[in-house]
Design a protein around this motif. Structure first.
Motif, mmCIF file in Angstrom:
data_model
loop_
_atom_site.group_PDB
_atom_site.id
_atom_site.type_symbol
_atom_site.label_atom_id
_atom_site.label_comp_id
_atom_site.label_asym_id
_atom_site.label_seq_id
_atom_site.Cartn_x
_atom_site.Cartn_y
_atom_site.Cartn_z
ATOM 1 N N HIS A 186 0.820 -1.211 0.000
ATOM 2 C CA HIS A 186 0.000 0.000 0.000
ATOM 3 C C HIS A 186 0.858 1.267 0.000
ATOM 4 O O HIS A 186 1.880 1.352 0.685
ATOM 5 N N ASN A 187 0.415 2.265 -0.767
ATOM 6 C CA ASN A 187 1.011 3.600 -0.738
ATOM 7 C C ASN A 187 0.499 4.303 0.518
ATOM 8 O O ASN A 187 -0.671 4.696 0.587
ATOM 9 N N THR A 188 1.345 4.459 1.507
ATOM 10 C CA THR A 188 0.892 4.915 2.820
ATOM 11 C C THR A 188 0.393 6.353 2.844
ATOM 12 O O THR A 188 -0.180 6.791 3.844
ATOM 13 N N SER A 189 0.582 7.067 1.754
ATOM 14 C CA SER A 189 0.059 8.437 1.713
ATOM 15 C C SER A 189 -1.435 8.455 1.411
ATOM 16 O O SER A 189 -2.082 9.492 1.507
ATOM 17 N N GLU A 190 -2.001 7.302 1.050
ATOM 18 C CA GLU A 190 -3.429 7.209 0.745
ATOM 19 C C GLU A 190 -4.144 6.438 1.854
ATOM 20 O O GLU A 190 -3.579 5.513 2.435
#
Length: 494
Positions: A186-190
């Motif tokens: 997962h892209n942790t900024s989302e």
């Protein structure tokens, strides 16, 4: 924040060590003790109705879902015109993922998770199956011979594709590994939403031997195997928590933990000291284990305000910053501010069950009796009408002396303290004074009984038919390569 919702199947009141279990569940306990434990939290008596309420924010009765469990081959689902929790989280910009048990219908593709608000799905559609082979069966009436017949197939999906490479792998491990993979990728900024609906700890009683060996001190044998299942589950939840920590997500994650109904005593679950069992209207059937932990929780405590499974959709929509509006009128209420500030719940009433009487000819073997049943809680009062359990029904098979739906108080040893007799089919309890439902006071309080009857009748005035079609022989997995699959086109009516 990121949100992970753990839904544990058939987890009883006495099945976690923070609530009294005789075996340890340290990872679950750690999350609960650092969060807010929900002490007056209600679910439905069985799985599909609770999951429908949780996913759509409505009472099961108002969706026609309060009469039965959606199992293999049933041609219906959570109503297709209902907004789901997945829809709301996606609307708020979340990536949305569902792992594990669906149990909200799969008769057509439009009923399945990736059409109901989830970007990905990894799990099974039916209500229960083997933990290692991921297969299950169903009984039906053969339309040609009019005799009872059976069918059997695999039920395991990676999104829409059959996942046939996990035969022999224990589902608790498989689902945990998939959750870890999603977190790592997962892209942790989302924002991230995971609906983690473990198969555990529903029957059948199955666990790798190493976990059962951790429970050598536990008896009877079914409770020992159940303990092993809980050990594997607790390890999985710990692994997911560690993965969140390693990915830098944990400090910005809200964790929700809930059962779907009370424990099933005859397969090792337990609700002591509460009365009753899964599939009953007693507190042991409908008062659920639940807590919230993580971001937004300032200090740990136990919250005693009323909460219902239908409250999760509006509550998590508020947490996510989504609009509370859905395609249908909600029964659920956001309890986020009340719970986190330890103030009064917006609820004073919970409709627990409403399954009106129906003709016996319409009965499927695994459904409640034709006389119907209802239960409601208003403030401290709880009224039960009709049949409070499944004693005497075709699915009340016995295991030793304990049936599937005991109405008494079942000790972890499996011994039941039998309930007093009642010939009126009416029970009233003051749960503030009598949380274990030992003293029925309906005869002494006719005015209160009438007031609560009137509330039930105000719901029943809508005359919503509780859906219960029989198993459709056209769902036979032999027709779809040995895999349980949608069998009605999205253009057809069931």
């Amino acid at each position: 924040p990121h949100v992970i919702m753990f839904v544990i199947d058939d987890l009883g009141w006495n099945d976690v060590s923070y609530n009294g279990a005789e075996f340890s569940t340290p990872n679950i306990d750690g999350l609960a003790k650092s969060g807010i434990k929900l002490n007056q939290y209600y679910v439905n008596r069985v799985c599909s109705p609770t999951r429908s309420s949780l996913m759509a924010g409505r009472y099961a009765y108002n969706m026609g879902q309060d009469g039965t469990v959606i199992t293999n081959g049933h041609p219906y689902s959570l109503p297709l015109n209902h907004t789901t929790l997945g829809d709301k989280m996606r609307e708020a910009g979340y990536s949305t993922h569902a792992i594990g048990k669906w149990d909200l219908g799969y008769y057509k593709w439009a009923a399945t998770p990736t059409y109901r608000g989830f970007d990905t799905f990894y799990g099974y559609y039916n209500a229960d199956e083997d933990y290692f082979t991921h297969s299950c069966g169903a009984a039906y009436i053969d339309p040609k011979t009019h005799k009872h017949a059976g069918m059997h197939g695999v039920d395991f999906r990676d999104n829409k594709d059959p996942a046939l490479d996990k035969n022999g792998s224990y589902s608790t491990h498989v689902f945990t590994e998939q959750a870890e993979k999603l977190i790592m990728d997962h892209n942790t900024s989302e924002p991230f939403f995971l609906y983690m609906a473990y198969q555990a700890v529903h029957g059948p009683l199955e666990a790798p031997q190493k976990y059962i060996d951790m429970c050598s001190q536990i008896s009877p044998p079914n409770r020992q195997i159940f303990c092993g299942m809980m050990k594997a589950l607790d390890e999985g939840i710990g692994n997911i928590t560690k993965r969140l920590q390693a990915s830098g997500m944990l400090e910005n994650t809200l964790i929700v933990f809930t059962t779907d109904n009370g424990g099933q005593n005859h397969v090792g679950g337990n609700n002591w000291p509460l009365r009753g069992n899964k599939a009953t209207l007693w507190e042991g059937g409908v008062r659920g284990i639940g807590f919230v932990s993580g971001v937004g929780i300032k200090e740990p405590f136990t919250y005693s305000g009323l909460i219902h499974a239908s409250d999760w959709l509006p509550t998590l929509a508020e947490v996510a910053g989504a609009s509370p509006n859905t395609s249908q009128t909600l029964d659920g209420m956001s309890v986020w501010k009340a719970v986190t500030s330890n103030t009064s719940s917006p609820r004073s009433e919970v409709l627990l069950v409403l399954d009106p009487p129906r003709e016996p000819a319409a009965q499927h073997p695994h459904q409640v009796p034709a006389k119907g049943s209802a239960a409601i809680r208003v403030n401290n009062w709880k009224l039960i009408l009709g049949k409070p359990d499944c004693a005497g029904d075709s699915n009340d098979t016995t295991n030793g002396t304990l049936g599937k739906c005991p109405s008494g108080w079942v000790h972890p040893s499996g011994v039941e303290v039998p309930p007093p007799a009642n010939s009126d089919d009416v029970w009233l309890f003051d749960l503030d004074a009598d949380p274990l439902e030992k003293n029925d006071v309906h005869a002494q309080n006719p005015d209160i009984v009438q007031k609560l009857r009137d509330r039930i009748e105000s719901f029943n005035a809508t005359h919503i038919s509780q859906v219960e079609p029989p198993v459709d022989p056209a769902s036979n997995p032999d027709l779809t390569g040995g895999v349980w699959s949608p069998w009605i086109s999205d253009d057809e009516e069931a």
